[in-house]
Write an enzyme that holds these catalytic residues in place. Structure first.
Site, PDB file in Angstrom:
ATOM      1  N   LYS A  14     -10.873 -10.487   9.251  1.00 18.50           N
ATOM      2  CA  LYS A  14     -11.476  -9.156   9.372  1.00 18.50           C
ATOM      3  C   LYS A  14     -11.352  -8.432   8.042  1.00 18.50           C
ATOM      4  O   LYS A  14     -10.267  -8.006   7.639  1.00 18.50           O
ATOM      5  CB  LYS A  14     -10.794  -8.333  10.473  1.00 18.50           C
ATOM      6  N   GLU A  17       1.896  -8.110   4.008  1.00 16.64           N
ATOM      7  CA  GLU A  17       1.944  -7.727   2.588  1.00 16.64           C
ATOM      8  C   GLU A  17       1.578  -6.258   2.563  1.00 16.64           C
ATOM      9  O   GLU A  17       0.423  -5.897   2.800  1.00 16.64           O
ATOM     10  CB  GLU A  17       0.912  -8.525   1.776  1.00 16.64           C
ATOM     11  N   CYS A  31      -1.605  -2.764  -4.799  1.00 13.75           N
ATOM     12  CA  CYS A  31      -0.352  -2.589  -4.054  1.00 13.75           C
ATOM     13  C   CYS A  31       0.862  -2.697  -4.972  1.00 13.75           C
ATOM     14  O   CYS A  31       1.871  -2.059  -4.741  1.00 13.75           O
ATOM     15  CB  CYS A  31      -0.265  -3.571  -2.897  1.00 13.75           C
ATOM     16  N   GLU A  37       3.217   6.220  -1.879  1.00 17.44           N
ATOM     17  CA  GLU A  37       2.233   5.404  -2.576  1.00 17.44           C
ATOM     18  C   GLU A  37       0.954   6.252  -2.702  1.00 17.44           C
ATOM     19  O   GLU A  37       0.398   6.690  -1.706  1.00 17.44           O
ATOM     20  CB  GLU A  37       1.960   4.152  -1.740  1.00 17.44           C
TER      21      GLU A  37
HETATM   22  P1  NAI Z   1      -5.197   0.186   6.260  1.00  9.16           P
HETATM   23  O1  NAI Z   1      -3.876  -0.451   6.318  1.00  9.16           O
HETATM   24  O2  NAI Z   1      -5.575   1.129   7.338  1.00  9.16           O
HETATM   25  O3  NAI Z   1      -6.345  -0.944   6.227  1.00  9.16           O
HETATM   26  C1  NAI Z   1      -6.149  -2.288   5.885  1.00  9.16           C
HETATM   27  C2  NAI Z   1      -6.883  -3.169   6.896  1.00  9.16           C
HETATM   28  O4  NAI Z   1      -6.297  -3.028   8.187  1.00  9.16           O
HETATM   29  C3  NAI Z   1      -8.345  -2.846   7.091  1.00  9.16           C
HETATM   30  O5  NAI Z   1      -9.059  -4.042   7.273  1.00  9.16           O
HETATM   31  C4  NAI Z   1      -8.350  -2.039   8.374  1.00  9.16           C
HETATM   32  O6  NAI Z   1      -9.566  -2.069   9.061  1.00  9.16           O
HETATM   33  C5  NAI Z   1      -7.276  -2.721   9.176  1.00  9.16           C
HETATM   34  N1  NAI Z   1      -6.648  -1.899  10.195  1.00  9.16           N
HETATM   35  C6  NAI Z   1      -6.525  -0.544  10.248  1.00  9.16           C
HETATM   36  N2  NAI Z   1      -5.870  -0.180  11.380  1.00  9.16           N
HETATM   37  C7  NAI Z   1      -5.569  -1.310  12.037  1.00  9.16           C
HETATM   38  C8  NAI Z   1      -4.880  -1.593  13.254  1.00  9.16           C
HETATM   39  N3  NAI Z   1      -4.366  -0.630  13.990  1.00  9.16           N
HETATM   40  N4  NAI Z   1      -4.738  -2.865  13.639  1.00  9.16           N
HETATM   41  C9  NAI Z   1      -5.224  -3.854  12.873  1.00  9.16           C
HETATM   42  N5  NAI Z   1      -5.888  -3.664  11.728  1.00  9.16           N
HETATM   43  C10 NAI Z   1      -6.060  -2.405  11.308  1.00  9.16           C
HETATM   44  O7  NAI Z   1      -5.366   0.891   4.880  1.00  9.16           O
HETATM   45  P2  NAI Z   1      -6.374   2.090   4.548  1.00  9.16           P
HETATM   46  O8  NAI Z   1      -6.451   3.074   5.630  1.00  9.16           O
HETATM   47  O9  NAI Z   1      -7.652   1.486   4.163  1.00  9.16           O
HETATM   48  O10 NAI Z   1      -5.653   2.776   3.324  1.00  9.16           O
HETATM   49  C11 NAI Z   1      -4.644   3.747   3.538  1.00  9.16           C
HETATM   50  C12 NAI Z   1      -3.532   3.610   2.554  1.00  9.16           C
HETATM   51  O11 NAI Z   1      -2.914   2.340   2.720  1.00  9.16           O
HETATM   52  C13 NAI Z   1      -3.951   3.611   1.105  1.00  9.16           C
HETATM   53  O12 NAI Z   1      -4.064   4.890   0.616  1.00  9.16           O
HETATM   54  C14 NAI Z   1      -2.843   2.867   0.466  1.00  9.16           C
HETATM   55  O13 NAI Z   1      -1.774   3.721   0.223  1.00  9.16           O
HETATM   56  C15 NAI Z   1      -2.450   1.857   1.503  1.00  9.16           C
HETATM   57  N6  NAI Z   1      -3.050   0.550   1.253  1.00  9.16           N
HETATM   58  C16 NAI Z   1      -2.272  -0.407   0.728  1.00  9.16           C
HETATM   59  C17 NAI Z   1      -2.805  -1.636   0.448  1.00  9.16           C
HETATM   60  C18 NAI Z   1      -1.978  -2.699  -0.137  1.00  9.16           C
HETATM   61  O14 NAI Z   1      -2.511  -3.712  -0.573  1.00  9.16           O
HETATM   62  N7  NAI Z   1      -0.686  -2.557  -0.172  1.00  9.16           N
HETATM   63  C19 NAI Z   1      -4.200  -1.950   0.662  1.00  9.16           C
HETATM   64  C20 NAI Z   1      -4.943  -0.875   1.277  1.00  9.16           C
HETATM   65  C21 NAI Z   1      -4.359   0.318   1.537  1.00  9.16           C
END
Ligand code: NAI
Length: 794
Positions: free
Chosen positions: A192, A266, A300, A397
């Site tokens: 996904k 991760e 990240c 972050e």
């Molecule tokens: P997120 O963690 O919500 O999204 C990442 C993935 O998880 C996306 O594919 C999303 O559709 C999916 N997702 C969201 N809610 C879910 C759930 N309940 N169950 C399963 N999958 C789910 O990250 P988002 O909202 O895009 O970004 C928010 C913050 O997260 C950013 O500002 C950043 O601080 C952090 N982030 C960190 C990342 C990293 O690589 N460490 C990558 C992306 C975001």
């Protein structure tokens, strides 16, 4: 503007990359996409779509399907059907497919690079030079592991159907990091992508099918977090691999707890970038540019906390500001820009709000003066100076092009500041003194440490975090293990709930221990009374009273954890020293062999021959871990970049261990010995039913030079004590064997500090079977790999 104008002013002219091919691909699909299931695009069952935007313009780019439960189910079932065939292809067959995927990426490199830049907003310079080539390298590298799998992972089998959820910051690269090892190992995948950036995953799946990847091996279901949650919950999925925010990581940990699904996370980071006063300052300034302005800081492992040694702070600030003045923010397809667009308006707002908070909390803000486009999602490179370590921007972050800076005086203070975070993904150390840099590297609580470098990645070098940055590794040999499971552990039977059968030999001839035995707890190297001053009776299978053990409670576990924490020196003891102590434990157990044989016989009712076999196996196991202590070492990688990476095995820290009732002495030794061999400290809860084997072990520990606090033993109600261990934020990992209920509690309650868990879900292990319960199978869980990149050669 004429060429003469640019010649005279030396200004940058526009250098746009052509986007015709990418737009034509979108047009061919009428900018509307279904999921990719079973080798073909499939319209969403309920017809729902989401619109994705182009961050650089704010205009609609395409419609992607919003995955429903039925869509997820269809994808999981396609993956399930394909999995046995894919596994049966064998290592060489899969290697050829992975190689074909690498070649496919190389053939279409420009199309992927352009589409990624349009969809995500990141500069074409980065997608062209980094995202796409690294993605191809991942497939090539993992084609190699597939080829060698039958030899190098002979004792492992694939896990099955893997659900993978990825973020938007490196859409194609994360896809490669996730699917290459999973497919190499013989699993099939339902991926996904993030709702903001699904385009390259859809292009990839289409071209992968054209390149001959069998239907159902890779399925892509698009949609937002709700679709991700449906994938996590789907019972047909055997493992979830997630990259994204710590918040969602926690939710997934909770949902998967007790489901039997394996999990890797991760998550986020707040990585330090440490500059000592003897560093090459101009080199370090360039490092900062890569650390925090690469991919607009949406990385990240971004070096987002700049820690400067006091003496060079002002000089460094001046140099950094001068460099910031040259950074160019602009359209992602312009080949001469440094920073592109932020992925989405919601992210932009988040960055703005956090910067305002930083200023309110006392930081001085500096922003690069260059123009930024008036339309679309852009944010300038930003430096927050004089940030207090406790201010919001030093803790949260930001995930944007915002660097926070603070100073330190001594190396010790640098380490303290660097580790002053709940995360532990990466760190970067800058010093021209190799002795200093390599003294600091082991002290940093981070999964990756770069010396005089930053943001280096390669498929051969594992990547992943310590602490709340998640668990599991991607890349390297250790990354392959995340998609495999030990053959001997699969297909085990759920243990019977009842107590072990009473043997006809019973306790006759064993000489039952005297009735007034009351074992205390073993904490901090001493036998101590349980806090509640309660004890529990230990009975023979026929109900005979054999003695009493302490009934440990929350306070006892807290004391044991504190004792374990303060025995930190054990982690730094030499492997030679740890080996000696393990041999010494074996020697001292051997000296008391008959006593243990009697006690095991009395408690469990097994024949004297069986009891003797258990004690002898325990002695041998201690010897084995004495042998492993200085042989289960890390490795050295030679990535195709200047330098080498030392993959060091570090102990996980303080580990809680709950032991099963079967083979009470052997199981206790089998779980505790690998952990201490690798430098961990243990709080063990022995068999609830037959605890005397462990309490008798106090004397063995006391006479074997095991430093105080390295092994702590708290007897009592297993499930209750496991819950306390799971909720304790100073416990780094928890191993639970012997009960499904305690396994579920361990996974569910360990969400607070995201501790690593190893649980048996009630599946009984044969502790006498060496292949199943001794050696690398448990040693791998006793360490976490820290990859230290150091300059080497030219
Ligand atoms: P997120 O963690 O919500 O999204 C990442 C993935 O998880 C996306 O594919 C999303 O559709 C999916 N997702 C969201 N809610 C879910 C759930 N309940 N169950 C399963 N999958 C789910 O990250 P988002 O909202 O895009 O970004 C928010 C913050 O997260 C950013 O500002 C950043 O601080 C952090 N982030 C960190 C990342 C990293 O690589 N460490 C990558 C992306 C975001």
């Amino acid at each position: 503007m004429s060429v003469a104008h640019y010649y005279e002013t030396m200004e940058y002219g526009p250098a746009p990359e052509a986007d015709g091919e990418a737009r034509a691909w979108l047009k061919r699909h009428e900018s509307t996409f279904g999921h990719f299931i079973g080798g073909a695009f499939a319209a969403p069952r309920d017809g729902k779509h989401l619109t994705t935007i182009e961050p650089a313009t704010g205009k609609a780019l395409a419609k992607i399907a919003q995955g429903s439960a039925a869509d997820v189910e269809a994808a999981v079932s396609a993956a399930r059907t394909a999995q046995p065939h894919w596994a049966r292809l064998g290592g060489h067959g899969r290697a050829r497919h992975l190689y074909a995927l690498a070649r496919m990426l190389q053939r279409h490199a420009r199309l992927f690079a352009v589409l990624e830049a349009i969809d995500n907003g990141k500069p074409i310079r980065e997608t062209r030079d980094l995202d796409v080539p690294l993605a191809a390298r991942h497939f090539l590298y993992h084609a190699g592991w597939a080829q060698l799998q039958e030899r190098e992972f002979a004792d492992q089998v694939p896990i099955g159907v893997i659900g993978q959820i990825i973020p938007w910051n490196f859409p194609l690269l994360m896809l490669a990091w996730k699917i290459a090892p999973a497919l190499a190992a013989g699993n099939t995948v339902v991926l996904k992508p993030a709702e903001f950036t699904s385009m390259t995953a859809l292009l990839f799946s289409e071209l992968a099918a054209e390149a001959g990847l069998p239907p159902g091996v890779l399925n892509v279901v698009t949609g937002d977090g709700a679709t991700g949650a449906l994938l996590v919950e789907n019972p047909g999925v055997d493992k979830i691999a997630f990259t994204g925010s710590t918040e969602v990581g926690r939710l997934i940990r909770q949902t998967t707890a007790g489901s039997g699904k394996s999990l890797t996370l991760e998550l986020g980071g707040k990585s330090p970038f440490i500059v000592f006063d003897d560093a090459d300052l101009d080199g370090a300034v360039e490092g900062v540019v890569d650390a925090i302005w690469f991919n607009q800081g949406q990385v990240c492992c971004a070096g987002s906390r700049l820690l400067l040694q006091e003496g060079i702070a002002e000089d460094f600030r001046r140099r950094l500001i001068r460099r910031m003045e040259t950074l160019r923010v602009g359209p992602p397809l312009d080949k001469a820009i440094d920073l592109g667009a932020i992925v989405a308006p919601v992210q932009l707002e988040r960055i703005k709000a956090l910067v305002e908070t930083g200023v309110r909390e006392g930081a001085e803000k500096y922003q690069a003066p260059g123009a930024i486009p008036s339309e679309g999602c852009f944010y300038p490179p930003t430096l927050l100076w004089n940030v207090h370590p406790s201010s919001t921007v030093a803790i949260e972050e930001i995930f944007g092009p915002v660097l926070v800076a603070m100073t330190f005086r001594t190396p010790d203070e640098a380490v303290m500041l660097a580790n002053n975070t709940r995360y532990g993904l990466a760190a970067s150390v800058w010093s021209e003194t190799i002795g200093l840099a390599l003294d600091i590297a082991p002290k940093l609580l981070a999964g990756v440490v770069w010396v005089n470098a930053t943001n280096l990645f390669d498929a051969s070098v594992g990547f992943g975090g310590y602490r709340e940055s998640g668990f599991g590794r991607e890349g390297g040999r250790e990354g392959m293990y995340e998609y495999l499971k030990p053959k001997v552990w699969s297909g085990r039977k759920v243990r019977a709930k009842a107590s072990p059968p009473v043997s006809s030999a019973d306790t006759a001839g064993f000489g039952v221990p005297s009735i007034d035995r009351t074992a205390k707890l073993f904490v901090g190297g001493k036998q101590v009374r349980p806090d509640g001053n309660y004890s529990r009776a230990v009975l023979s299978p026929k109900g005979k009273h054999l003695g009493e053990v302490g009934d440990g409670n929350r306070k006892d576990i807290r004391n044991a954890v504190a004792a374990a924490r303060s025995a930190e020196a054990w982690a730094k003891a030499t492997a030679h020293n740890r080996a000696q102590i393990l041999y010494y434990l074996a020697e001292n157990l051997s000296a008391r062999r008959d006593e243990f044989v009697r006690s095991i016989g009395a408690m469990t009712g097994v024949s004297s021959a069986k009891a003797r076999a258990e004690v002898d196996a325990g002695i041998e196991r201690l010897f084995s871990y004495g042998a492993w202590a200085d042989k289960f070492e890390g490795s050295i990688h030679a990535p195709p970049l200047r330098g080498v990476a030392l993959a060091m095995h570090e102990p996980v820290g303080v580990v809680g261990v709950a032991c099963p009732d079967e083979a009470p002495l052997l199981a206790f030794i089998s779980l505790v010995a690998p952990l201490i061999a690798m430098g961990n400290r243990v709080v063990a809860v022995p068999s609830e039913q037959h605890p005397l084997a462990a309490t008798d072990f106090y004397q063995v520990l006391e006479t074997s030079d095991v430093p105080a606090g390295v092994v702590n033993i708290v007897t009592g109600d297993r499930e209750a004590l496991v819950k306390v261990l799971a909720e304790h934020d100073d416990v780094d990992a928890l191993w639970v064997f012997g009960s499904q209920e305690a396994s579920v509690a361990a996974e569910r309650l360990s969400v607070g500090n995201l501790k690593r868990t190893l649980v048996d879900h009630g599946l009984a292990l044969d502790w006498h079977d060496r292949a199943a319960s001794e050696g690398p199978i448990l040693l791998r869980h006793s360490v976490q790999v820290k990859n230290i990149w150091i300059p080497y050669g030219d």
